[in-house]
Design a protein around this motif. Structure first.
Motif, PDB file in Angstrom:
ATOM      1  N   GLN A  87       0.857  -0.971  -0.029  1.00 15.75           N
ATOM      2  CA  GLN A  87       0.089   0.222  -0.015  1.00 15.75           C
ATOM      3  C   GLN A  87       0.972   1.745   0.056  1.00 15.75           C
ATOM      4  O   GLN A  87       0.557   2.189  -0.439  1.00 15.75           O
ATOM      5  N   LYS A  88       2.001   0.962   0.531  1.00 18.16           N
ATOM      6  CA  LYS A  88       3.123   2.484   0.483  1.00 18.16           C
ATOM      7  C   LYS A  88       3.268   2.824  -0.933  1.00 18.16           C
ATOM      8  O   LYS A  88       3.033   3.712  -1.366  1.00 18.16           O
ATOM      9  N   SER A  89       3.896   1.291  -1.021  1.00 15.65           N
ATOM     10  CA  SER A  89       4.359   1.189  -2.810  1.00 15.65           C
ATOM     11  C   SER A  89       3.509   2.210  -4.093  1.00 15.65           C
ATOM     12  O   SER A  89       3.451   2.673  -4.605  1.00 15.65           O
ATOM     13  N   LEU A  90       2.248   2.057  -3.694  1.00 17.62           N
ATOM     14  CA  LEU A  90       1.082   2.320  -4.211  1.00 17.62           C
ATOM     15  C   LEU A  90       0.712   3.803  -3.839  1.00 17.62           C
ATOM     16  O   LEU A  90       0.686   4.274  -5.396  1.00 17.62           O
ATOM     17  N   ALA A  91       0.492   4.127  -3.287  1.00 24.67           N
ATOM     18  CA  ALA A  91       0.401   5.170  -2.244  1.00 24.67           C
ATOM     19  C   ALA A  91       1.408   6.244  -3.564  1.00 24.67           C
ATOM     20  O   ALA A  91       1.286   7.133  -3.924  1.00 24.67           O
ATOM     21  N   ARG A  92       2.742   5.625  -3.219  1.00 22.36           N
ATOM     22  CA  ARG A  92       4.100   6.275  -3.941  1.00 22.36           C
ATOM     23  C   ARG A  92       4.098   6.535  -5.512  1.00 22.36           C
ATOM     24  O   ARG A  92       4.342   7.814  -6.113  1.00 22.36           O
ATOM     25  N   LEU A  93       3.294   4.675  -6.193  1.00 20.83           N
ATOM     26  CA  LEU A  93       2.974   5.130  -7.852  1.00 20.83           C
ATOM     27  C   LEU A  93       1.906   5.580  -7.923  1.00 20.83           C
ATOM     28  O   LEU A  93       1.964   5.516  -9.331  1.00 20.83           O
ATOM     29  N   LYS A  94       1.262   6.114  -6.909  1.00 25.26           N
ATOM     30  CA  LYS A  94      -0.218   6.506  -7.680  1.00 25.26           C
ATOM     31  C   LYS A  94      -0.822   5.886  -8.371  1.00 25.26           C
ATOM     32  O   LYS A  94      -1.066   6.352  -9.351  1.00 25.26           O
ATOM     33  N   THR A  95      -1.184   4.772  -8.358  1.00 25.35           N
ATOM     34  CA  THR A  95      -1.897   3.548  -8.744  1.00 25.35           C
ATOM     35  C   THR A  95      -2.464   2.844  -7.952  1.00 25.35           C
ATOM     36  O   THR A  95      -2.200   2.879  -6.460  1.00 25.35           O
ATOM     37  N   ASP A  96      -3.527   2.640  -8.245  1.00 22.74           N
ATOM     38  CA  ASP A  96      -4.563   0.984  -7.724  1.00 22.74           C
ATOM     39  C   ASP A  96      -4.029   0.212  -7.374  1.00 22.74           C
ATOM     40  O   ASP A  96      -4.039  -1.239  -7.082  1.00 22.74           O
ATOM     41  N   TYR A  97      -2.984  -0.930  -8.501  1.00 21.26           N
ATOM     42  CA  TYR A  97      -2.358  -1.969  -8.582  1.00 21.26           C
ATOM     43  C   TYR A  97      -0.897  -1.913  -9.113  1.00 21.26           C
ATOM     44  O   TYR A  97      -0.753  -0.800 -10.005  1.00 21.26           O
ATOM     45  N   VAL A  98      -0.410  -2.875  -9.009  1.00 22.85           N
ATOM     46  CA  VAL A  98       0.890  -3.378 -10.031  1.00 22.85           C
ATOM     47  C   VAL A  98       1.020  -4.188 -10.924  1.00 22.85           C
ATOM     48  O   VAL A  98       0.284  -5.288 -10.532  1.00 22.85           O
ATOM     49  N   ASP A  99       1.425  -4.392 -11.588  1.00 18.97           N
ATOM     50  CA  ASP A  99       1.035  -5.546 -12.914  1.00 18.97           C
ATOM     51  C   ASP A  99       2.101  -6.737 -11.809  1.00 18.97           C
ATOM     52  O   ASP A  99       1.769  -7.633 -12.347  1.00 18.97           O
ATOM     53  N   ILE A 100       3.427  -7.125 -11.459  1.00 21.94           N
ATOM     54  CA  ILE A 100       3.948  -7.456 -10.590  1.00 21.94           C
ATOM     55  C   ILE A 100       4.220  -7.009  -9.747  1.00 21.94           C
ATOM     56  O   ILE A 100       5.327  -5.969  -9.839  1.00 21.94           O
ATOM     57  N   LEU A 101       4.447  -8.728  -8.721  1.00 21.19           N
ATOM     58  CA  LEU A 101       4.769  -7.794  -6.722  1.00 21.19           C
ATOM     59  C   LEU A 101       6.291  -8.931  -6.959  1.00 21.19           C
ATOM     60  O   LEU A 101       5.832  -9.717  -6.850  1.00 21.19           O
ATOM     61  N   TYR A 102       7.231  -8.270  -6.698  1.00 26.73           N
ATOM     62  CA  TYR A 102       7.822  -9.393  -6.266  1.00 26.73           C
ATOM     63  C   TYR A 102       9.151  -9.120  -4.906  1.00 26.73           C
ATOM     64  O   TYR A 102       9.027  -8.489  -4.728  1.00 26.73           O
ATOM     65  N   LEU A 103       8.638 -10.258  -4.439  1.00 28.13           N
ATOM     66  CA  LEU A 103       9.949 -10.827  -3.474  1.00 28.13           C
ATOM     67  C   LEU A 103      11.100 -10.534  -3.945  1.00 28.13           C
ATOM     68  O   LEU A 103      12.119 -10.480  -4.535  1.00 28.13           O
ATOM     69  N   HIS A 104      12.020  -9.170  -2.741  1.00 28.89           N
ATOM     70  CA  HIS A 104      13.251  -8.172  -3.908  1.00 28.89           C
ATOM     71  C   HIS A 104      14.217  -9.784  -2.868  1.00 28.89           C
ATOM     72  O   HIS A 104      14.679 -10.332  -4.388  1.00 28.89           O
ATOM     73  N   TRP A 105      15.214  -9.797  -1.781  1.00 29.17           N
ATOM     74  CA  TRP A 105      15.705 -10.951  -1.233  1.00 29.17           C
ATOM     75  C   TRP A 105      15.336 -11.645  -0.502  1.00 29.17           C
ATOM     76  O   TRP A 105      14.601 -11.358   0.121  1.00 29.17           O
ATOM     77  N   PRO A 106      15.119 -13.033  -0.994  1.00 28.67           N
ATOM     78  CA  PRO A 106      14.446 -14.003   0.280  1.00 28.67           C
ATOM     79  C   PRO A 106      15.623 -13.668   1.448  1.00 28.67           C
ATOM     80  O   PRO A 106      17.029 -13.184   1.096  1.00 28.67           O
ATOM     81  N   SER A 107      15.286 -14.102   3.041  1.00 33.56           N
ATOM     82  CA  SER A 107      15.904 -14.511   4.215  1.00 33.56           C
ATOM     83  C   SER A 107      16.356 -15.699   3.945  1.00 33.56           C
ATOM     84  O   SER A 107      14.996 -16.319   4.088  1.00 33.56           O
TER      85      SER A 107
END
Length: 301
Positions: A87-107
């Motif tokens: 939701q924080k990313s969507l607010a910064r991107l000013k969009t309602d959705y993203v096409d792909i959401l990636y897990l960046h680096w696993p732990s």
């Protein structure tokens, strides 16, 4: 093999991890506008790129989604925070959705499956079209084959070809989008950095002992082949990456000259001999990295 779609990576727009610390924001906006105008439709960002700056810059230029693919990422914390971070990313991107959401680096210190499962739940809410994994070992992926993870992002660069064939085969077998990043080797394949740069790239394995000789040999070959074709070393490195069977290759550009050069690779081709020569040099270089490494940053999971 068909040439991969060209996408724009935006790590360089939001300085982080000691990279791209002098990038100008207006130059970043100019690159984004030029890319949109000249047919690039796939844009990849992350909240860790400049602590959200990259996402904000992308939003400042993209006024309508139209046929654009916008992708971002999240770092593993716990399942409850996946939605909040998106939701924080969507607010910064000013969009309602993203096409792909990636897990960046696993732990390795966290259970990844519940975290990725929480990300997959967001598909049903319409907040995410696809869920992917970025920089993830194949052993982790094999534990999550019951989840709808349909995109895989890995390096695709002459600086690092270890396990490339295995990832390509896995993506093909599981009908996953395979997206490659850093085809220019963080700028190190352009021929400008025969000596160590002053930023975070100085710590990469290519500047260590035996690897450094192989790195210089690779640069020499790129230069020779580029002269033959009338292009730059960076363009040739990108053409090689776009010939590796990925659905999309994400390249970075910091100014209009660089993004113009990226776009020009659509008319360039490698013959089989040239590709074979580059493959051989890339394997020689990658073999110099410690055998325990599965990424060229030396990141431990």
């Amino acid at each position: 093999m068909n040439k991969s779609e060209l996408g724009l990576g935006t790590w360089q727009f939001g300085p982080s991890y000691g990279f791209w610390t002098d990038q100008d924001q207006q130059a970043s906006r100019s690159v984004l506008r030029f890319a949109c105008k000249h047919g690039i439709r796939h844009f990849d960002t992350a909240p860790s790129y400049g602590k959200g700056l990259s996402e904000q810059l992308l939003a400042s230029v993209i006024q309508t989604r139209e046929d654009l693919v916008v992708c971002t990422k999240f770092m593993p914390k716990n399942p409850e925070l996946v939605r909040k971070d998106l939701q924080k990313s969507l607010a910064r991107l000013k969009t309602d959705y993203v096409d792909i959401l990636y897990l960046h680096w696993p732990s390795s210190s966290l259970a990844m499956k519940p975290i990725l499962s929480a990300a997959c739940d967001l598909i049903q809410e319409g907040l995410v079209r696809k869920v992917g994994a970025c920089n993830i070992p194949l052993s982790y992926l094999k534990e999550m084959e019951d989840l709808p993870i349909t995109a895989l992002q890995i390096p695709c660069s002459l600086l690092w070809v270890r396990s490339l064939a295995a990832f390509r085969q896995y993506a093909q077998d599981h009908q996953m989008d395979l997206v490659g990043y850093s085809p220019l080797g963080l700028g190190l394949l352009g021929g400008k950095y025969a000596k160590q740069p002053e930023d975070g790239r100085k710590d990469l394995y290519v500047f260590k002992s035996e690897a450094y000789k192989e790195y210089l040999s690779l640069l020499d070959l790129l230069g020779q082949l580029a002269d033959r074709k009338g292009c730059t070393s960076a363009q040739l490195a990108l053409v090689w990456a776009r010939s590796q069977g990925f659905s999309t290759i994400l390249a970075g550009a910091r100014n209009l000259v660089q993004v113009s050069q990226l776009l020009a690779t659509s008319t360039l081709e490698l013959d089989e001999e040239e590709k074979s020569l580059l493959d051989e040099k890339a394997h020689d270089l990658t073999s110099c990295a410690p055998s325990s490494w599965d990424n060229y940053f030396g990141h431990r999971w």
